[in-house]
Design a protein around this motif. Structure first.
Motif, short mmCIF file in Angstrom:
data_model
loop_
_atom_site.label_atom_id
_atom_site.label_comp_id
_atom_site.label_asym_id
_atom_site.label_seq_id
_atom_site.Cartn_x
_atom_site.Cartn_y
_atom_site.Cartn_z
N GLN A 62 16.08 -110.99 -2.27
CA GLN A 62 16.33 -109.69 -2.90
C GLN A 62 17.57 -109.74 -3.78
O GLN A 62 17.55 -109.24 -4.91
CB GLN A 62 16.52 -108.62 -1.82
N TYR A 66 17.72 -108.86 -7.80
CA TYR A 66 18.56 -107.79 -8.35
C TYR A 66 19.58 -108.35 -9.34
O TYR A 66 19.90 -107.70 -10.34
CB TYR A 66 19.26 -107.03 -7.23
N TYR A 83 18.93 -97.99 -11.36
CA TYR A 83 17.50 -98.32 -11.39
C TYR A 83 17.01 -98.59 -9.97
O TYR A 83 17.78 -98.74 -9.03
CB TYR A 83 17.23 -99.53 -12.28
N ARG A 84 15.70 -98.68 -9.84
CA ARG A 84 15.08 -99.05 -8.57
C ARG A 84 13.81 -99.85 -8.86
O ARG A 84 13.18 -99.66 -9.89
CB ARG A 84 14.74 -97.82 -7.73
N ASP A 86 10.31 -99.85 -8.10
CA ASP A 86 9.48 -98.81 -7.48
C ASP A 86 8.13 -99.32 -7.01
O ASP A 86 7.50 -98.71 -6.16
CB ASP A 86 9.31 -97.60 -8.41
N VAL A 179 10.22 -101.82 -12.58
CA VAL A 179 11.55 -101.25 -12.41
C VAL A 179 11.61 -99.91 -13.13
O VAL A 179 11.20 -99.80 -14.29
CB VAL A 179 12.63 -102.20 -12.97
N ASN A 182 16.64 -94.53 -12.50
CA ASN A 182 16.82 -93.40 -11.60
C ASN A 182 17.18 -92.13 -12.33
O ASN A 182 16.76 -91.03 -11.95
CB ASN A 182 17.91 -93.71 -10.57
#
Length: 199
Positions: A62, A66, A83-84, A86, A179, A182
């Motif tokens: 992870q 990232y 950001y996330r 999703d 991605v 947010n």
């Protein structure tokens, strides 16, 4: 990470982004789906079917992912947007499997981790139409970078792409993700990067 203009979008490639140990974990995840009879072929005969990812996966993988996404964010703006990730899924293509032209519209950027048997089975990306070309059959250009297992590509989500049929005796495995930003401030959703080719 290498940045390439695929007019008018941008495409990012990180070679050897993930180690064989990382790739083994992705393969084990796919094998678990197989053992649970949940494994499905991706886009065999043109129908999208995917393998889900487990809720928890190794933190070091992870962290790598990232960090690569952060590099792409820095390419677009010095202020890293919130950001996330999703959505994330594994794609399996057995012999003859393929991926029809599509994009991931609705997300900001998308990515592919090439896990198994990906050399010489490249994703093909479609550039925007060249309106000065009179023949409609030649109004698009294609960009198909050479990739191998362990590589990572990240691209703007509305960039059209596909995968040609997998050759005999192959079982191609990739991990794909989307991605999303947010906070939808204008400067985050309409980002114009400086022209630079290595980040």
């Amino acid at each position: 990470m290498k940045a390439t203009p695929v007019f008018p979008k941008w495409f990012f490639l990180e070679e050897n982004a993930f180690t064989q140990e990382d790739l083994d974990w992705f393969e084990d995840t796919a094998d678990w789906n197989l053992n649970e009879k949940q494994r499905k072929v991706s886009l065999q005969n043109g129908q999208q079917k995917t393998i889900g990812m487990p809720d928890k996966w190794p933190k070091h993988i992870q962290d790598k992912l990232y960090a690569y996404i952060d590099k792409v964010c820095e390419f677009y703006t010095p202020q890293k947007p919130a950001y996330r990730i999703d959505t994330m899924w594994l794609n399996v293509m057995d012999e003859g499997g393929y991926n029809v032209p599509h994009n991931h519209q609705g997300s900001w950027i998308s990515g592919i981790i090439y896990v198994r048997n990906c050399k010489d089975i490249n994703t093909v990306f479609l550039t925007e139409r060249n309106l000065v070309t009179p023949n409609k059959a030649f109004q698009h250009n294609v960009y198909s970078p050479a990739v191998k297992d362990g590589d990572l590509v990240i691209f703007e989500s509305d960039l059209w792409h596909w995968v040609p049929p997998v050759p005999d005796n192959k079982d191609r495995l990739t991990l794909a993700f989307n991605v999303q930003l947010n906070k939808y401030r204008q400067e985050q959703t309409i980002l114009v990067p400086e022209i630079k080719f290595d980040i």
